[in-house]
Motif scaffolding. Structure first.
Motif, mmCIF file in Angstrom:
data_model
loop_
_atom_site.group_PDB
_atom_site.id
_atom_site.type_symbol
_atom_site.label_atom_id
_atom_site.label_comp_id
_atom_site.label_asym_id
_atom_site.label_seq_id
_atom_site.Cartn_x
_atom_site.Cartn_y
_atom_site.Cartn_z
ATOM 1 N N GLU A 58 0.824 -1.213 0.000
ATOM 2 C CA GLU A 58 0.000 0.000 0.000
ATOM 3 C C GLU A 58 0.855 1.258 0.000
ATOM 4 O O GLU A 58 0.532 2.258 -0.636
ATOM 5 C CB GLU A 58 -0.933 0.000 1.219
ATOM 6 N N TYR A 59 1.952 1.222 0.746
ATOM 7 C CA TYR A 59 2.795 2.412 0.913
ATOM 8 C C TYR A 59 4.262 2.028 0.754
ATOM 9 O O TYR A 59 4.639 0.862 0.899
ATOM 10 C CB TYR A 59 2.575 3.039 2.296
ATOM 11 N N GLY A 60 5.089 3.044 0.478
ATOM 12 C CA GLY A 60 6.516 2.814 0.342
ATOM 13 C C GLY A 60 6.851 2.206 -1.005
ATOM 14 O O GLY A 60 6.046 2.190 -1.935
ATOM 15 N N GLY A 61 8.062 1.696 -1.098
ATOM 16 C CA GLY A 61 8.485 1.064 -2.336
ATOM 17 C C GLY A 61 8.558 2.052 -3.491
ATOM 18 O O GLY A 61 8.811 3.247 -3.315
ATOM 19 N N ILE A 62 8.323 1.524 -4.688
ATOM 20 C CA ILE A 62 8.379 2.361 -5.891
ATOM 21 C C ILE A 62 7.097 2.181 -6.701
ATOM 22 O O ILE A 62 6.361 1.215 -6.525
ATOM 23 C CB ILE A 62 9.609 2.019 -6.762
ATOM 24 N N SER A 63 6.847 3.120 -7.600
ATOM 25 C CA SER A 63 5.649 3.079 -8.445
ATOM 26 C C SER A 63 5.829 2.066 -9.568
ATOM 27 O O SER A 63 6.910 1.969 -10.161
ATOM 28 C CB SER A 63 5.393 4.470 -9.029
ATOM 29 N N VAL A 64 4.750 1.302 -9.837
ATOM 30 C CA VAL A 64 4.779 0.297 -10.909
ATOM 31 C C VAL A 64 3.617 0.542 -11.858
ATOM 32 O O VAL A 64 2.455 0.568 -11.447
ATOM 33 C CB VAL A 64 4.668 -1.141 -10.344
ATOM 34 N N LEU A 65 3.924 0.708 -13.143
ATOM 35 C CA LEU A 65 2.894 0.866 -14.167
ATOM 36 C C LEU A 65 2.465 -0.507 -14.681
ATOM 37 O O LEU A 65 3.302 -1.386 -14.870
ATOM 38 C CB LEU A 65 3.418 1.699 -15.338
ATOM 39 N N ASN A 66 1.168 -0.675 -14.891
ATOM 40 C CA ASN A 66 0.649 -1.916 -15.462
ATOM 41 C C ASN A 66 -0.030 -1.616 -16.792
ATOM 42 O O ASN A 66 -0.007 -0.484 -17.276
ATOM 43 C CB ASN A 66 -0.314 -2.581 -14.479
ATOM 44 N N GLN A 67 -0.658 -2.624 -17.380
ATOM 45 C CA GLN A 67 -1.237 -2.446 -18.715
ATOM 46 C C GLN A 67 -2.387 -1.442 -18.733
ATOM 47 O O GLN A 67 -2.613 -0.782 -19.744
ATOM 48 C CB GLN A 67 -1.700 -3.802 -19.255
ATOM 49 N N LYS A 68 -3.116 -1.317 -17.607
ATOM 50 C CA LYS A 68 -4.196 -0.339 -17.542
ATOM 51 C C LYS A 68 -3.673 1.084 -17.681
ATOM 52 O O LYS A 68 -4.400 1.983 -18.098
ATOM 53 C CB LYS A 68 -4.949 -0.464 -16.214
ATOM 54 N N CYS A 69 -2.415 1.288 -17.299
ATOM 55 C CA CYS A 69 -1.830 2.629 -17.325
ATOM 56 C C CYS A 69 -1.523 3.106 -18.746
ATOM 57 O O CYS A 69 -1.293 4.302 -18.963
ATOM 58 C CB CYS A 69 -0.551 2.668 -16.497
ATOM 59 N N ILE A 70 -1.480 2.172 -19.692
ATOM 60 C CA ILE A 70 -1.071 2.518 -21.061
ATOM 61 C C ILE A 70 -2.289 2.444 -21.963
ATOM 62 O O ILE A 70 -2.763 1.365 -22.309
ATOM 63 C CB ILE A 70 0.042 1.571 -21.550
ATOM 64 N N ARG A 71 -2.834 3.583 -22.321
ATOM 65 C CA ARG A 71 -3.992 3.638 -23.206
ATOM 66 C C ARG A 71 -4.021 4.977 -23.918
ATOM 67 O O ARG A 71 -3.524 5.974 -23.420
ATOM 68 C CB ARG A 71 -5.302 3.392 -22.441
ATOM 69 N N ASN A 72 -4.622 4.956 -25.116
ATOM 70 C CA ASN A 72 -4.707 6.169 -25.941
ATOM 71 C C ASN A 72 -3.325 6.778 -26.193
ATOM 72 O O ASN A 72 -3.169 7.990 -26.265
ATOM 73 C CB ASN A 72 -5.633 7.203 -25.302
ATOM 74 N N GLN A 73 -2.316 5.926 -26.280
ATOM 75 C CA GLN A 73 -0.928 6.310 -26.560
ATOM 76 C C GLN A 73 -0.385 7.322 -25.542
ATOM 77 O O GLN A 73 0.418 8.193 -25.861
ATOM 78 C CB GLN A 73 -0.792 6.838 -27.992
ATOM 79 N N SER A 74 -0.843 7.187 -24.310
ATOM 80 C CA SER A 74 -0.307 7.991 -23.216
ATOM 81 C C SER A 74 -0.298 7.145 -21.952
ATOM 82 O O SER A 74 -0.887 6.066 -21.898
ATOM 83 C CB SER A 74 -1.138 9.264 -23.014
ATOM 84 N N ILE A 75 0.388 7.647 -20.925
ATOM 85 C CA ILE A 75 0.514 6.927 -19.661
ATOM 86 C C ILE A 75 -0.396 7.578 -18.629
ATOM 87 O O ILE A 75 -0.297 8.782 -18.375
ATOM 88 C CB ILE A 75 1.971 6.924 -19.173
ATOM 89 N N GLN A 76 -1.288 6.771 -18.029
ATOM 90 C CA GLN A 76 -2.204 7.227 -16.988
ATOM 91 C C GLN A 76 -1.656 6.746 -15.640
ATOM 92 O O GLN A 76 -1.727 5.568 -15.322
ATOM 93 C CB GLN A 76 -3.609 6.671 -17.222
ATOM 94 N N PHE A 77 -1.136 7.667 -14.848
ATOM 95 C CA PHE A 77 -0.469 7.284 -13.609
ATOM 96 C C PHE A 77 -1.448 6.945 -12.480
ATOM 97 O O PHE A 77 -1.034 6.367 -11.472
ATOM 98 C CB PHE A 77 0.472 8.406 -13.158
ATOM 99 N N ASP A 78 -2.735 7.269 -12.639
ATOM 100 C CA ASP A 78 -3.678 7.026 -11.549
ATOM 101 C C ASP A 78 -3.920 5.533 -11.311
ATOM 102 O O ASP A 78 -4.388 5.140 -10.238
ATOM 103 C CB ASP A 78 -5.010 7.743 -11.789
ATOM 104 N N ASP A 79 -3.618 4.688 -12.294
ATOM 105 C CA ASP A 79 -3.795 3.243 -12.125
ATOM 106 C C ASP A 79 -2.522 2.533 -11.683
ATOM 107 O O ASP A 79 -2.493 1.298 -11.574
ATOM 108 C CB ASP A 79 -4.293 2.614 -13.434
ATOM 109 N N ALA A 80 -1.461 3.296 -11.413
ATOM 110 C CA ALA A 80 -0.202 2.689 -10.968
ATOM 111 C C ALA A 80 -0.346 2.147 -9.545
ATOM 112 O O ALA A 80 -1.178 2.611 -8.761
ATOM 113 C CB ALA A 80 0.927 3.706 -11.031
ATOM 114 N N ARG A 81 0.487 1.132 -9.207
ATOM 115 C CA ARG A 81 0.498 0.568 -7.857
ATOM 116 C C ARG A 81 1.926 0.651 -7.297
ATOM 117 O O ARG A 81 2.833 1.158 -7.959
ATOM 118 C CB ARG A 81 -0.018 -0.866 -7.889
ATOM 119 N N ARG A 82 2.102 0.160 -6.062
ATOM 120 C CA ARG A 82 3.404 0.261 -5.402
ATOM 121 C C ARG A 82 4.067 -1.116 -5.315
ATOM 122 O O ARG A 82 3.419 -2.118 -5.021
ATOM 123 C CB ARG A 82 3.256 0.813 -3.980
ATOM 124 N N HIS A 83 5.358 -1.141 -5.597
ATOM 125 C CA HIS A 83 6.175 -2.359 -5.516
ATOM 126 C C HIS A 83 7.042 -2.266 -4.269
ATOM 127 O O HIS A 83 7.734 -1.260 -4.052
ATOM 128 C CB HIS A 83 7.027 -2.462 -6.778
#
Length: 433
Positions: free
Chosen positions: A257-282
């Motif tokens: 939930e907290y700490g670590g680093i941000s991880v982008l997944n496939q939901k984050c990549i759409r319409n040829q741009s990156i949506q950071f709101d769907d990123a999670r923490r590693h």
């Protein structure tokens, strides 16, 4: 604020009807806008992707909804169910949409729209049956808090509308900037009508052609055996493997939930741009020099799954300095000694349809092969033309990144204000001068 049901402030709450697809008389040369649930979710809808005919109206009893009708997705998978939009022109909808025609003496359409957005989770809880669908009867009985005064409703809605309008304007500006860059890319690197250099004009014995469109003005073209087509003299064709320093999947994350680093997944990549709101923490840190940490202008490619495989975007900015991707996404990083990262990024965007068609494996388990990516061929322009394109595209990338960041901040402000305005925790007073 008073609790009122949607039915008590409406003149009609009903679902649409879908004409038979097999009856071409219902669909050929249609003139009446026809909305499907897939379009719901945007605040305002002015246009539809399909149209039906007058005959479809007459024989099926479909109703044309007036402008300012609210429409809610009753069926749909995941987040689409319960999506709500405001229809800004008369149009029809399919049977999966619940259409709410408000009594404008009792309720302001924009206010009710924001009420429903604020109550999205509660609205979805009305879902029933095996497929967890909504129905128009339950929506009709759904209660919202609403002021008696239309003036107060309008004032509240106007605050939220102004934030959404700015977000929409930023999106429009970004779309136009990116379209301009794509047009220039196609003009220069597909049609080969980039501005002819002084040296190229001199080689033709025509110094007056400097700055003119290269191919259209008689620039020298040579046959390339790899592509089996002509390219400008002095340009080469290289594989993606030859032009990159990194082509590899991301990490298998241990989510926290907290700490670590941000991880982008496939939901984050759409319409040829990156949506950071769907990123999670590693949960595991990576060294700053780790090649899986994203860098400016890295390309990211969705690499598994039907419907998402092949989507391409590139890094214009990072919300967190330390950001990586998960194992379903491939990082492609330019070797800057061989090719401009800006040119490679735009080239990969243009190749998205080709990459999307490269899926292998059984349905639902399709994969994008690393070998396939490595063997993709790219035309590599001479250094001067690559430099000119970078000089043009760099300000576009910077401007769109700034607008994206501004939109994130405006969205956070809107979402913070929304429940407080709807619940009366924050009141809207008269403006003073």
């Amino acid at each position: 604020m008073k609790k009122r049901s949607i039915g008590s402030i409406s003149t009609r709450v009903s679902s649409g009807i879908t004409p038979l697809r097999s009856n071409l008389d219902f669909w050929t040369n249609g003139t009446i806008p026809w909305l499907k649930t897939e379009q719901l979710g945007e605040r305002l809808i002015f246009e539809t992707n399909e149209r039906i005919t007058e005959k479809a109206l007459q024989e099926t009893g479909i109703k044309v909804n007036p402008a300012d009708t609210l429409s809610i997705a009753m069926y749909g998978e995941g987040k689409t169910r319960g999506n709500v939009s405001l229809l800004k022109r008369p149009m029809t909808t399919n049977q999966a949409c619940c259409n709410i025609v408000l009594d404008k003496n009792k309720a302001a359409p924009e206010f009710v729209y924001y009420c429903l957005k604020n109550q999205y989770a509660n609205l979805r809880r009305l879902s029933s049956g095996v497929r967890k669908n909504l129905n128009s009867g339950d929506i009709k009985g759904f209660e919202i808090s609403i002021p008696d005064s239309l003036s107060e409703q309008t004032k509240i809605a106007n605050i939220l509308c102004s934030l959404d309008a700015k977000i929409e304007l930023n999106n429009q500006i970004n779309a136009e900037l990116e379209a301009m860059a794509k047009l220039l890319y196609d003009y220069w690197f597909v049609q080969f009508d980039f501005p002819m250099t002084a040296a190229q004009a001199a080689s033709l014995g025509r110094p007056d052609l400097e700055g003119k469109p290269y191919k259209s003005s008689g620039g020298k073209m040579v046959q390339n055996p790899t592509l089996n087509r002509q390219i400008p003299e002095g340009w080469t064709v290289e594989t993606l493997q030859q032009l990159t320093s990194v082509i590899r999947r991301g990490v298998s994350p241990k989510y926290v939930e907290y700490g670590g680093i941000s991880v982008l997944n496939q939901k984050c990549i759409r319409n040829q741009s990156i949506q950071f709101d769907d990123a999670r923490r590693h949960g595991c840190e990576l060294e700053q020099t780790h090649e899986r940490l994203l860098q400016y202008l890295d390309v990211v490619v969705n690499s598994t799954g039907v419907g998402t495989l092949g989507r391409v975007a590139f890094v214009k900015r990072l919300v967190d300095v330390k950001t990586t991707v998960d194992s379903h996404v491939t990082i492609v990083r330019a070797n800057q000694s061989l090719v401009s990262p800006t040119y490679l990024a735009w080239s990969m965007l243009r190749l998205q349809p080709v990459i999307e068609a490269a899926a292998v494996g059984s349905t639902g388990q399709v994969e994008l092969s690393k070998t396939y990516l490595e063997k993709l061929n790219l035309v590599v322009p001479d250094v001067e033309i690559r430099k000119r394109f970078t000089e043009f595209a760099a300000p576009v990338i910077q401007a769109t990144a700034c607008k994206e960041q501004e939109n994130e901040e405006l969205t956070q402000l809107r979402d913070w204000l929304l429940p407080m305005l709807m619940n009366g925790q924050v009141t809207v007073g008269e403006s003073t001068k």
